[in-house]
Design a protein around this motif. Structure first.
Motif, PDB file in Angstrom:
ATOM      1  N   THR A  75      -3.212   7.616   1.604  1.00  0.00           N
ATOM      2  CA  THR A  75      -3.733   6.443   2.302  1.00  0.00           C
ATOM      3  C   THR A  75      -5.225   6.607   2.573  1.00  0.00           C
ATOM      4  N   SER A  76      -5.723   7.838   2.501  1.00  0.00           N
ATOM      5  CA  SER A  76      -7.161   8.101   2.635  1.00  0.00           C
ATOM      6  C   SER A  76      -7.870   8.043   1.277  1.00  0.00           C
ATOM      7  N   MET A  83       6.218  -0.465   6.724  1.00  0.00           N
ATOM      8  CA  MET A  83       4.885  -0.388   7.312  1.00  0.00           C
ATOM      9  C   MET A  83       4.784  -1.114   8.640  1.00  0.00           C
ATOM     10  N   THR A 134      -1.947   9.377   8.794  1.00  0.00           N
ATOM     11  CA  THR A 134      -1.159   8.151   8.821  1.00  0.00           C
ATOM     12  C   THR A 134       0.046   8.324   9.740  1.00  0.00           C
ATOM     13  N   GLU A 149       0.821  -1.205   0.000  1.00  0.00           N
ATOM     14  CA  GLU A 149       0.000   0.000   0.000  1.00  0.00           C
ATOM     15  C   GLU A 149       0.854   1.253   0.000  1.00  0.00           C
ATOM     16  N   MET A 150       1.936   1.252   0.768  1.00  0.00           N
ATOM     17  CA  MET A 150       2.789   2.434   0.825  1.00  0.00           C
ATOM     18  C   MET A 150       3.662   2.569  -0.419  1.00  0.00           C
ATOM     19  N   SER A 152     -10.275  13.121   1.948  1.00  0.00           N
ATOM     20  CA  SER A 152      -8.892  12.640   1.888  1.00  0.00           C
ATOM     21  C   SER A 152      -7.899  13.784   2.019  1.00  0.00           C
ATOM     22  N   TYR A 154       4.981  12.119   5.138  1.00  0.00           N
ATOM     23  CA  TYR A 154       3.826  11.397   5.681  1.00  0.00           C
ATOM     24  C   TYR A 154       2.606  12.297   5.848  1.00  0.00           C
ATOM     25  N   VAL A 204       1.375   4.456  -2.664  1.00  0.00           N
ATOM     26  CA  VAL A 204       1.375   5.848  -2.214  1.00  0.00           C
ATOM     27  C   VAL A 204       2.660   6.552  -2.657  1.00  0.00           C
TER      28      VAL A 204
END
Length: 776
Positions: free
Chosen positions: A383-384, A468, A460, A337-338, A496, A376, A341
């Motif tokens: 991440t939203s 993570m 996050t 996931e990151m 978001s 971040y 991102v």
């Protein structure tokens, strides 16, 4: 295979190539600079600077690799490189683990080592200069004001006074001429009208003018001068081919591709709905959508109000900008996931802002003022956000609809995971494909790639060292702290934050956004930007050659409503743009890299323009837009499907751009892999390009079509040669060129006993000349 050609035929071909060429054979310095920026600098930063830079806690072997001087001085073992001699360079020996071993953890991939060899073979061109980077007591770094030029507020500098004011046609000319006069030099003369019209057609449309169009412009220019140029520019800017030419450059750093690429497990699934984003970009450039609106739609189009279902669809399709990236395999990847991102932050950072923000994922940026907290703060916005592979568009979408199909592949293949709505289906464990379930979408439902807000947006946590599994403090969503605006923009906690991010990026006071875009526009028209590193306005990027000119253009861009077409128009109507590429020896000797902009730069056509030009002169080009995608009905793995590339007579922007499997007609000419932001393509000259032009079926086919058109026009051999030159070069052939061309046809016909192939050989020889492949 070509039939054997006699030495006489080969000589004739060579004579035509040499005689038609007007470009110097050497590669311009700017091309080597691009190679360094795209291939070498990222490797040094990622793999070397931790131990071999001024910012390293302990410099290994007293070797500094973060400056040009340090690299050439070397360390305890001696100079790190010998210019032009990769095999004798310690740097290469260390990369090959020949006694020395760099990096110590494990060898770099062979492809990277080959890039380093090629860079040294070119003479190791390196634009870097030492920058003032000071370590603070708390371990952070502070960069001098000089290094932070791009983060200073954008100014509107006064237009300078010049000695020869009548030379200038636009205020921007004064900024250029002032520098030229300060160096006690004089600019080159104006480009000949026949060369200027060809330059304008290629730069604005990506296509050459016909002989008739050249003649009409030359005659009009004789009558009206600058007025004729203005009229032609206005005509070209309204052509639908403008969006196809300028949309292609945007797709490069939007990392547009119609497949995922190799995700680490040898898989390459298609993106059958990506084409909608391509068409959105083309339409936006043709409509001259204001740049601030263009960015807002791509970052937060799904969050904008709309007046119709069609507008809502267009805005949702625009968010494909964030969804198109090449995704890593989720299997055995705890950072999936990151990683997604990180790709989204990178396309915002380097693509729009010209800063490598993604470098702050694991630690504070080594050189630019981007702390990990800022990374971040942005990461929380993404991440939203949900990344959608196959989002259903509204029923009112007017673009061609596509059916949703599913994958049936070999049992060992695992399709990508991690997306909200995937169009791929897993295989069973029995070794037999499962029966595909019935799609939840009705047949004909339009689908698109895009993003949307998650149901519960949230901040996050810092991922310690980018992992993570190692979480640190929570960071509120926000933006880069080094960019100060005249007003405070805060993230809406119920969203978001993408909408506020777009507002922050497009704020008229933002120091980077307008500067980066006008630099990209300048680069498209001159070959090199005012800042030669278009994706890096940071500490280790190049400084602008004309900083006041850059701010002048950026200010005009914003005050003019962020109009790309208006900015293009202003630049191409300037005296600076319309200079000849030829110059006297004194000027070239004084400014070999043309940093003063005292002449125009001769450039090789990009792969797409070369292919499109061949189609145009052969009579095969279809100027109507390509419909949809060649893979729009194929949700499959590319590496199991054979070639998905189909013959097409549409413009190259409509070809199938698969990652790891580029269009074969384009692959030889420095096509990017589209897996990352590419603001400037490499320009190389390697033997494979000549072999491509001699042997590629596409080139041979176009030469055949070209020859048939010519031979049907007239039975006169001399008349045919004239037509070939007129259609290919937009000019009449010289008597010497006619004689050589006819000799080539005669000898080839005797060798091959085929008159049609003899004329096709001439046409192919013309299509591969420098005059055809370069633009002044």
């Amino acid at each position: 295979m070509f039939p054997p050609l006699s030495a006489k035929i080969a000589f004739c071909v060579l004579a035509i190539v040499v005689d038609a060429a007007t470009a110097r054979a050497q590669v311009p310095y700017a091309d080597d600079l691009k190679f360094f920026e795209n291939k070498i600098r990222p490797v040094l930063v990622k793999h070397c600077y931790a131990c071999h830079s001024q910012d390293a806690k302990e410099v290994g072997g007293k070797l500094l690799l973060d400056t040009r001087a340090g690299l050439r001085k070397g360390g305890e073992s001696g100079p790190a490189l010998v210019e032009g001699e990769p095999e004798e360079s310690l740097l290469v020996q260390a990369l090959l683990y020949d006694d020395l071993q760099m990096p110590p953890e494990e060898p770099l991939p062979e492809a990277i080592i080959n890039d380093v060899k090629e860079w040294i073979r070119r003479g190791a061109p390196d634009p870097r200069q030492p920058k003032k980077v000071v370590r603070q007591r708390d371990g952070s770094t502070v960069v001098s004001d000089e290094a932070l030029w791009s983060l200073r507020p954008r100014l509107n500098p006064a237009v300078p006074e010049v000695q020869t004011a009548e030379w200038c046609r636009d205020p921007l000319d004064r900024f250029v001429l002032a520098r030229i006069e300060a160096a006690n030099l004089k600019p080159a003369g104006d480009a000949e009208p026949a060369k200027l019209v060809r330059r304008l057609y290629f730069d604005l449309l990506g296509l050459p003018p016909t002989k008739t169009e050249v003649d009409q412009f030359v005659a009009d220019h004789q009558r009206r001068g600058a007025v004729a140029v203005s009229a032609l520019v206005d005509q070209l800017l309204t052509s639908p081919q403008f969006g196809e030419r300028w949309g292609r450059f945007w797709l490069d750093f939007a990392r547009y591709g119609e497949s995922n690429g190799n995700d680490g497990l040898g898989r390459n699934p298609t993106f059958p709905h990506a084409w909608r984003y391509r068409d959105y970009v083309i339409a936006a450039f043709n409509a001259d959508t204001p740049y601030d609106r263009f960015l807002t739609e791509q970052i937060a189009g799904d969050l904008l109000p709309s007046d119709s279902p069609e507008q809502q669809d267009r805005q949702r399709v625009a968010t494909g900008f964030l969804a198109l990236g090449s995704k890593p395999a989720k299997a055995m990847n705890t950072n999936f996931e990151m990683d997604v991102v990180a790709d989204q932050i990178d396309v915002i950072g380097r693509g729009i802002l010209g800063l490598s923000v993604a470098c702050a994922r694991c630690h504070d940026h080594k050189f630019d003022p981007i702390p990990t907290r800022d990374y971040y703060a942005l990461a929380g916005i993404f991440t939203s956000t949900e990344t959608l592979w196959g989002t259903a568009a509204h029923e009112g979408l007017t673009a061609p609809a596509t059916d949703l199909h599913v994958l049936q592949a070999a049992p060992h293949v695992t399709p990508p995971e991690g997306f909200v709505e995937t169009v791929l289906v897993l295989e069973s464990n029995t070794g037999r494909p499962k029966t595909p379930p019935k799609s939840k979408w009705k047949s004909g439902t339009p689908l698109a790639m895009g993003v949307r807000d998650r149901a519960k947006p949230a901040d996050t946590k810092v991922n310690v060292k980018g992992e993570m599994s190692k979480l640190g403090e929570v960071v509120p969503r926000g933006f880069l702290s080094a960019c100060e605006l005249s007003e405070n923009i805060e993230v809406d906690p119920t969203q978001s934050g993408r909408l506020q991010l777009s507002q922050w990026i497009t704020h008229r006071d933002h120091p980077l956004t307008a500067r980066v875009m006008v630099n990209r526009i300048w680069q498209q028209l001159f070959g090199t930007g005012i800042v030669a590193t278009p994706d890096d306005f940071g500490v280790y990027g190049e400084r602008p050659t004309h900083p006041e000119l850059l701010d002048h253009l950026a200010t005009r861009f914003v005050s003019g409503g962020w109009s790309v077409k208006q900015m293009v128009r202003s630049i191409v109507l300037s005296r600076t743009y319309q200079l000849a590429s030829d110059a006297d020896a004194k000027l070239i000797e004084a400014d070999p890299q043309n940093r003063l902009l005292a002449r125009h730069a001769r450039r090789r056509l990009e792969a797409e323009m070369l292919r499109d030009s061949m189609l145009l002169v052969s009579g095969q080009l279809q100027l109507v837009p390509g419909e949809g995608s060649l893979v729009r009905h194929r949700d499959i793995l590319v590496n199991l499907a054979g070639s998905l590339h189909q013959a097409s007579s549409h413009r190259s922007i409509y070809l199938c751009y698969l990652r790891s499997s580029p269009p074969p007609e384009l692959a030889a000419f420095d096509l990017p892999d589209f897996t990352t932001v590419i603001g400037q393509r490499d320009v190389s000259m390697v033997p494979s390009q000549a072999l491509h032009l001699f042997n590629n079926p596409f080139v041979i086919d176009q030469a055949g079509h070209f020859a048939r058109l010519v031979t049907n026009e007239t039975a006169s051999p001399e008349g045919r040669v004239r037509i070939v030159w007129e259609w290919a070069f937009g000019r009449e052939p010289s008597p010497a060129e006619i004689e050589k061309a006819l000799e080539l046809v005669r000898v080839t016909e005797v060798e091959l006993s085929d008159r049609e192939k003899a004329w096709a050989s001439l046409c192919q020889a013309v299509l591969i000349t420098n005059e055809f492949r370069y633009v002044d």
